[in-house]
Structure formats: C-alpha cells, structure tokens
Enzyme design. Structure first.
Site, PDB file in Angstrom:
ATOM      1  N   TYR A   1      -3.345 -35.445 -24.914  1.00 18.33           N
ATOM      2  CA  TYR A   1      -2.727 -34.434 -25.771  1.00 18.33           C
ATOM      3  C   TYR A   1      -3.579 -34.219 -27.015  1.00 18.33           C
ATOM      4  CZ  TYR A   1      -0.995 -37.898 -29.196  1.00 18.33           C
ATOM      5  OH  TYR A   1      -0.907 -38.870 -30.160  1.00 18.33           O
ATOM      6  N   CYS A   2      -3.394 -33.048 -27.626  1.00 15.52           N
ATOM      7  CA  CYS A   2      -4.062 -32.719 -28.891  1.00 15.52           C
ATOM      8  C   CYS A   2      -3.175 -31.721 -29.637  1.00 15.52           C
ATOM      9  CB  CYS A   2      -5.464 -32.164 -28.655  1.00 15.52           C
ATOM     10  SG  CYS A   2      -5.492 -30.638 -27.673  1.00 15.52           S
ATOM     11  N   THR A   3      -3.672 -31.108 -30.690  1.00 13.98           N
ATOM     12  CA  THR A   3      -2.844 -30.252 -31.536  1.00 13.98           C
ATOM     13  C   THR A   3      -2.319 -29.023 -30.805  1.00 13.98           C
ATOM     14  OG1 THR A   3      -4.207 -30.950 -33.403  1.00 13.98           O
ATOM     15  CG2 THR A   3      -2.732 -29.080 -33.767  1.00 13.98           C
TER      16      THR A   3
ATOM     17  N   ILE B   1       0.758 -30.362 -29.245  1.00 12.32           N
ATOM     18  CA  ILE B   1       1.857 -30.802 -30.107  1.00 12.32           C
ATOM     19  C   ILE B   1       2.627 -29.598 -30.636  1.00 12.32           C
ATOM     20  CG2 ILE B   1       2.417 -32.112 -32.201  1.00 12.32           C
ATOM     21  CD1 ILE B   1      -0.391 -33.485 -31.801  1.00 12.32           C
TER      22      ILE B   1
END
Length: 649
Positions: free
Chosen positions: A345-347, A384
């Site tokens: 996952y990332c932003t 996110i």
C-alpha cells in the site's frame, strides 16, 4: 305447473340474450380485426407511396431513447471512477457552519488582496484577476489526486501533445498544483473549484493520448484515461489551494530508477488490485505480510495496524523510492516473504504499481524469488486516500496519513472531525460530534505515533523547512522546539537527526553516500549476473527531465565532461542522459598513441540555457561513475567546434 312454465320461459329468454351477446362479441371482434387489417394495409401503402415520415420519426425517437440510455450507462460507469468525499462531511452542524463561513471570509480577503495588488499595477489586470478568482472558487477548494500509466509509452511527439493538453486544460479550468508528466504517464496533485476539477477530469477522459485508437468490436474511440480513477476531496479551505500550476517533465512518474527497458510491464506483471473492503479483510489473514511502499518518514506518523493473528507489517525503512529495488533484492527481505501473501500500500496507489510489478516479474523470471513460494501479490486500489473514504472511522489505520499537498497530513475523516471539534468548539461539544460519527472516541484524535526529534515528545506534524542534517528527509520537530530554534533560545544542532539515521547510526552525509554507493554496486552486480547480455547499466537522473539550469552569465555553450565510464559510455547514452539539452557536437578525448577513450570529452550545446541544464548534472552518477561537468570557454586560437564532431540530430 304454472311455476314450471314460468321458469322454463325465463331460461329460454336468458339463453336467447346470451346467444345475442355472443353474436355481438363475435361481430365486434371481426370488426376490430378488419379495422386493424385495413390500417396495416393503409400504412403499407403509405410507405410504398414514399410517405414514411411517421415511421422515420418513430425510428428516430427509438434511436434517441437508446442513445440516451447508453449515455446514461457510460456516465454511471465514469462516475464510479470518481471517488469523492467532503472534508467537512462528518463535522457537527455548528462546526460545519463556522467552517463554511470561514472559507467564504478567507476567499473574500484573498480576492480583495489580489484585486488591490493588481490595481496598483494596472486596473485592467485587477479586473481580470478578480474575474479569474470568482471563476476558480465557490468559497471552497476541491483537491484531486490521480495517476495513470500508459503502455506502450508515448513517443516524443505524443508526449509533447499530452503535456500541452493537460497544461492547456489546467489553465482553462483554473487549476493549480503539480503534474508529473512522463512518457510512461501522469501523476497529479491538483486543486481548483468543484466544477473546475470535474470539468478537467471529463476533458482528460476524452483525450486519446496523441494516438487515436478504434475498438474493433464497438467501433468507438479508445482513450488513454477512460478508466482512470480520480480521487476528490471537496470543501477544503481556500488556503489549501496551490499557488500555481506546474507541469514537470519527468523520466518516471515515480522515481524508482526503473525507466526504459528496466521498467517491469504493469499490464503483464502488476499486482492484483483490491478494493478497500477486500484489502481490509486480507489484512486479517495469517501467513500474510504488508509492505509499506512509502518512505519511512511517512510511515513514522501513521500506518496500518493489523489485528493479532493477522498480517505482519514490514517497513522497508526507505528514504526515497530508488531504494526499493535494492531492498527487494536483499536476502533478508526475501526470507520475510517466503510462503506468504504479499500486500502493498501507499498514499494513492501509484507507488504500488511498479513495486508490485517488480516483485511479480522477479517471481516469474528469477529462480531464487520463484522458490520462495509467494502465494500472491496484492495492492490497495486507490491507496490510503480511498481507504479513508470507505473507512472514515479509520478501519485498521492508526495515526496520520502524510500527504504531498497543503494539508501536510490528516487523520481519517471521522477522527479528523472529532479533533477539529475539540479545537474549535471545545471539549464540551465532543459528545455531539461522537453521535454524528458513530461513537468515535475522543481519545482517537489524541493518538500520536511520531515523536519530536528535538525533545522526544509525541508529535506528528511536519512543519517548516528543516530537514535531517545527515540524510535530508523532513524533520519531525514540535512547535516548542521550532520556536526555540527560531528565536535562538535553543538551536537545533546537527546532532538532531531523524529516527532512521539514529537507528542506523548515520552521523554524516559522506557515511550515508558511501553506504548507498556500496549497496548500489552490489545490486548492479547481482542484476548483471542474472541478466547477462541483456543487462543495461543503471543511469541515474534527477527527477525532472528539464533540470533547473545553473546560472550562465557569460552564456558559454562549450562544456568539459570527465570521469565518465570509458568502457560503456557512448554517444547514445550520453545524449539520453543529458536530454533535453540539445548537444550539437561531441569531441571524445582519446589517447594520442593508442586512440583509447579515457572518460573525458568536450561538448557544444545549442543554447546557453542548454549549457546550464548540462551543468546541473555535475556530480550525478552515470554508469556507475560520478561525472564532473564544468563550463569551458573555447581557446581563441583553436578551431571550435572541431570538424567531424557533429551529432546527428
């Protein structure tokens, strides 16, 4: 006897009436059938006579209805790709009213200040600025996050078409912010009015990427951004609008050092995209690891916290994305992934695209990674940002989400509402907001994961321009320490470093640089052994293709380059590295006796600005060597450019 005769008479009369009704019904049916037949005949004759107006009208009406239905279906499909939320959606009514009033007041003050400043310069400019300000805002701001890789990559002409289109449309709809534009796609963070942002998104959906395609089945034009997911946040205050629109020409939309032939194909190797709800469920499964693909300073203030017995979190402890391929290739990393499901996952999702594709490419093409028995590679669709929209209370998230816009960081919307209510309306109003946000405890807003690097108190807001003196990442400094440093009461010395430098005992820049070069060399050797003849040396470039030119007051167009890799450097690689500077001549300096190239050259560029751009590459690593660049005026007695050194442009 008389009664029997009467009954018989009644029955006969009733039977007679019944037969009469039946005859009437039969005649009615025959008449209707005849009428219908005659009407059909007249219609046929009318068509035969060329009077087909009514039929054409009906066909047109049917076609219009079908087109409208199809348009509605397509619009619904596109709307599903726009994920929007309001920044004040979960505020209590009192706070919502206050915030909207403040937004309006801020916008009025901003417009008044802009008008006054413009009026001092020119009355006409003031009017134009005021009109533009009114067009750009409805007293609130909408933030847009999105990315899109394109495969195959755009060529030079297509890239220029795309760059011009997104810039022109951005200016047309009054947008501001940053657009990373590369041959491999777009990565944008933009602000604008509610309608301005949405109109820009709609325009981009119609853009064909400079290369029109037609679907062989439907016959419709295929566009590059037809299925792009746009993530919108509405009702942000005007102060969170970016001041200008900047379109940066870059090599990669995320700088992994995986441009060109090194880039794993996303369509072929990309990880499985999971919507937030499915990803949330996956985090609860055993034999699962979650890789935070962001930098460590981002994870330091907020991250996922899976339940006990569920997935295990992995922070690669990166300072920049170029470290990810090296980290993924380490033996200790591979052991952590053995026999596991891998979640990433990332932003916003963009960093996971190349990261997941790189891992899956290794699984399919490298024996040592294939032998790990990895059970699947998954990534959080929309990152996110989208997770917060579907889990506004936070779900399995703890802390703040670091962002690259003027919010700097933010909590999940419902937690943010609690925090904002406490600050603006006071502790006494928290009960009111808790009812609105389904009982989110007030303590949730007080949960802080980070710590001030100066005094170690809990802190999670990156503010100011201070960076770690050894590695250069943003410094996490509390307000008190920042004020003391600014006033001179207690200065923040070079010993105040980020938590990662302290954990790794990194005390100066040289120490970190030597370690990075050593790790890069080891990584390149491993890649070379695996790829054999297919190996292409890593070529480091800055993020922007258009490097910010260095000053060139004397407008010199001749430069001296040295310490290049004598074995691997050639004209093609040098021109690629120095792009977009236009090199017109290259004089390779060779040994007089042997004719061997020993790593130095003189070059001539087209303009003084090109020379400044080349000088900006001084000290960068090219093919494993740190290149030196400097201006070099030609000797008046010498012939320059030297005949025969022309570059074929």
């Amino acid at each position: 006897m008389a009664d029997d005769d009467s009954t018989t008479l009644k029955k006969a009369k009733k039977s007679k009436h019944k037969k009469k009704r039946q005859r009437d019904n039969d005649e009615d049916r025959k008449a209707k059938k005849k009428h219908k037949k005659e009407k059909k005949k007249l219609k046929k004759e009318s068509i035969d006579d060329g009077d087909d107006t009514s039929v054409t009208a009906k066909k047109a009406k049917k076609a219009a209805k079908k087109a409208k239905k199809e348009k509605k279906r397509k619009q619904k499909e596109l709307d599903e790709k726009i994920v929007s939320s309001s920044a004040i959606e979960f505020y209590p009514d009192d706070l919502k009213t206050l915030q909207l009033a403040k937004n309006q007041e801020d916008e009025k003050q901003k417009a008044a200040a802009a008008a006054a400043e413009a009026k001092a310069a020119a009355v006409a400019a003031a009017v134009e600025e005021k009109d533009q300000s009114a067009a750009n805002s409805d007293n609130n701001i909408t933030l847009l996050l999105f990315y899109q890789y394109v495969e195959p990559c755009w060529d030079d002409d297509q890239f220029q078409v795309a760059l011009k289109f997104v810039t022109d449309q951005g200016n047309k709809y009054g947008l501001t912010g940053r657009m990373r534009v590369a041959k491999e796609g777009l990565n944008c963070t933009l602000t604008g009015s509610h309608d301005g942002i949405r109109n820009w998104c709609a325009a981009l959906r119609t853009f064909d990427g400079g290369r029109s395609k037609i679907d062989q089945v439907t016959g419709e034009k295929i566009t590059e951004f037809a299925k792009t997911e746009f993530k919108l946040t509405d009702d942000l205050p005007p102060k969170q609008r970016f001041p200008k629109l900047h379109a940066f020409e870059v090599v990669e939309i995320v700088n992994y050092g995986l441009a060109g032939s090194r880039a794993p194909e996303i369509a072929k190797y990309g990880g499985t995209h999971l919507e937030p709800e499915d990803y949330n469920n996956k985090m609860c499964e055993k034999d699962t690891v979650i890789i935070d693909v962001r930098n460590h300073y981002e994870a330091n203030i907020g991250r996922f916290n899976p339940p006990e017995g569920g997935a295990k979190m992995i922070d690669p402890m990166m300072r920049k994305s170029t470290e990810f391929p090296i980290w993924l290739d380490k033996p200790e990393t591979k052991e952590m992934l053995r026999g596991k499901q891998v979640l990433m996952y990332c932003t916003g999702g963009v960093r996971c695209e190349r990261a997941s594709a790189l891992l899956k490419q290794k699984i399919e093409t490298e024996d040592d990674t294939k032998s790990l028995g990895i059970k699947g590679v998954y990534q959080l669709q929309g990152g996110i940002d989208k997770y917060f929209k579907q889990f506004p209370e936070g779900g399995l998230w703890k802390g703040k989400n670091y962002v690259f816009d003027k919010r700097f960081s933010h909590a999940p919307p419902k937690v943010e509402a609690v925090d904002r209510t406490k600050k603006v309306l006071g502790e006494g109003e928290v009960a009111k907001v808790e009812q609105v946000v389904d009982g989110i405890p007030a303590s949730a807003a007080d949960e802080i994961l980070g710590a001030c690097e100066g005094c170690s108190k809990p802190w999670d807001m990156y503010r100011g321009k201070r960076r770690c003196p050894t590695c250069g990442v943003p410094s996490l400094i509390c307000r008190e320490c920042f004020d003391k440093d600014k006033s001179g009461v207690k200065k923040l010395g070079r010993d105040v470093r980020c938590d990662l430098c302290i954990a790794e005992d990194v005390r100066n820049k040289q120490q970190l640089r030597e370690r990075e070069e050593r790790e890069m060399k080891e990584y390149e050797n491993n890649i070379k052994q695996k790829l054999g003849e297919k190996y292409e040396p890593y070529m480091q470039r800055k993020h922007a293709i258009t490097r910010k030119p260095k000053p060139n007051p004397e407008r010199i167009t001749r430069l001296f380059l040295k310490n290049m890799c004598a074995k691997q450097m050639d004209e093609e690689k040098l021109l690629e590295f120095l792009h977009p500077a236009k090199v017109t001549h290259i004089q390779w300096l060779t040994d007089r006796n042997t004719g061997a190239f020993y790593g130095s050259a003189f070059i001539e560029v087209k303009t003084a600005e090109d020379a400044g751009s080349v000088l900006a590459a001084n000290g960068m690593t090219v093919l494993g060597r740190r290149m030196t660049v400097k201006y070099q005026k030609p000797d008046e007695k010498s012939i320059w450019p030297v005949p025969g050194t022309e570059v074929d442009l």
